[in-house]
Design an enzyme around this catalytic site. Structure first.
Site, PDB file in Angstrom:
ATOM      1  N   CYS A  23     -12.533   0.917   2.184  1.00 22.52           N
ATOM      2  CA  CYS A  23     -12.124  -0.288   2.923  1.00 22.52           C
ATOM      3  C   CYS A  23     -13.313  -1.176   3.294  1.00 22.52           C
ATOM      4  O   CYS A  23     -13.134  -2.286   3.779  1.00 22.52           O
ATOM      5  CB  CYS A  23     -11.329   0.083   4.175  1.00 22.52           C
ATOM      6  SG  CYS A  23      -9.717   0.803   3.776  1.00 22.52           S
ATOM      7  N   HIS A  72      -3.377 -16.297   2.866  1.00 20.93           N
ATOM      8  CA  HIS A  72      -4.372 -16.611   1.836  1.00 20.93           C
ATOM      9  C   HIS A  72      -5.734 -16.980   2.424  1.00 20.93           C
ATOM     10  O   HIS A  72      -6.417 -17.886   1.946  1.00 20.93           O
ATOM     11  CB  HIS A  72      -3.859 -17.698   0.880  1.00 20.93           C
ATOM     12  CG  HIS A  72      -2.814 -17.171  -0.045  1.00 20.93           C
ATOM     13  ND1 HIS A  72      -1.504 -17.007   0.339  1.00 20.93           N
ATOM     14  CD2 HIS A  72      -2.898 -16.741  -1.329  1.00 20.93           C
ATOM     15  CE1 HIS A  72      -0.808 -16.516  -0.680  1.00 20.93           C
ATOM     16  NE2 HIS A  72      -1.625 -16.339  -1.702  1.00 20.93           N
ATOM     17  N   GLU A 111       0.203  -3.051   6.630  1.00 20.07           N
ATOM     18  CA  GLU A 111      -0.522  -3.529   5.445  1.00 20.07           C
ATOM     19  C   GLU A 111      -0.096  -2.814   4.176  1.00 20.07           C
ATOM     20  O   GLU A 111      -0.461  -3.216   3.081  1.00 20.07           O
ATOM     21  CB  GLU A 111      -2.030  -3.451   5.651  1.00 20.07           C
ATOM     22  CG  GLU A 111      -2.570  -2.095   5.958  1.00 20.07           C
ATOM     23  CD  GLU A 111      -4.066  -2.099   6.207  1.00 20.07           C
ATOM     24  OE1 GLU A 111      -4.732  -1.194   5.693  1.00 20.07           O
ATOM     25  OE2 GLU A 111      -4.561  -2.988   6.916  1.00 20.07           O
TER      26      GLU A 111
END
Length: 136
Positions: A23, A72, A111
Site C-alpha cells: 500500500c 478521480h 475500498e
C-alpha cells in the site's frame, strides 16, 4: 429513532507513505461511501412533511464534496495527508459533511468488497441528535 442512509461511489488513488507493505505504492480503489443521518422527529409541514430530511438535499451535499475532493483525485493531495487510510477518509468525510448535514451520525468507507470502516464520533453513541435543526 429514524436512520436515513445515502450511499455514493468514487474512483481515486492514494498511497500510504509509511506503510510496510504494498500500500506504500500508488494504487487506486473504487470507493463506496455510506452516510447515516439519525433523529427522532420528522418534519411536520411543508414540502418535506414526514421526512427526517430530503434525500435530494443529502445527495446534493455529497455530490459537491465528491466532485471537489474525491472523484478521480489523488487523495494524498486533496485530503492533505501522507496516509489517507479508509479510517482517515471516513473521519474526513464526516467532518466535511457535518456542518451541512446536522443530523449526520456516521460515515462508512469501503475500498474493496470485503473491507469497510465506520466512523462515528463518541459523542453520538450517548448523545444522539434527536431533532431537526429546522424545528428549533
Amino acid at each position: 429513532m429514524f436512520w436515513l442512509e445515502k450511499s455514493f461511489t468514487f474512483e481515486a488513488m492514494h498511497y500510504l507513505t509509511f506503510h510496510d507493505g504494498k500500500c506504500r505504492r500508488p494504487h487506486g480503489h473504487s470507493y463506496q461511501v455510506t452516510i447515516r443521518l439519525s433523529g427522532t422527529k420528522l418534519e411536520t409541514q411543508g414540502p418535506k412533511k414526514n421526512m427526517l430530511t430530503d434525500f435530494s438535499c443529502v445527495s446534493r451535499v455529497c455530490q459537491n464534496l465528491k466532485e471537489k475532493y474525491l472523484d478521480h483525485y489523488c487523495l494524498n493531495e486533496t485530503l492533505q495527508t501522507d496516509s489517507p487510510t479508509s479510517e482517515f477518509i471516513a473521519k474526513w468525510i464526516y467532518e466535511q459533511l457535518k456542518p451541512q448535514l446536522p443530523l449526520l451520525t456516521a460515515v462508512m468507507v469501503s475500498e474493496t468488497q470485503s473491507t469497510r470502516v465506520w466512523y462515528q464520533p463518541e459523542t453520538t453513541f450517548n448523545n444522539h441528535n434527536t431533532h431537526n435543526s429546522s424545528q428549533e
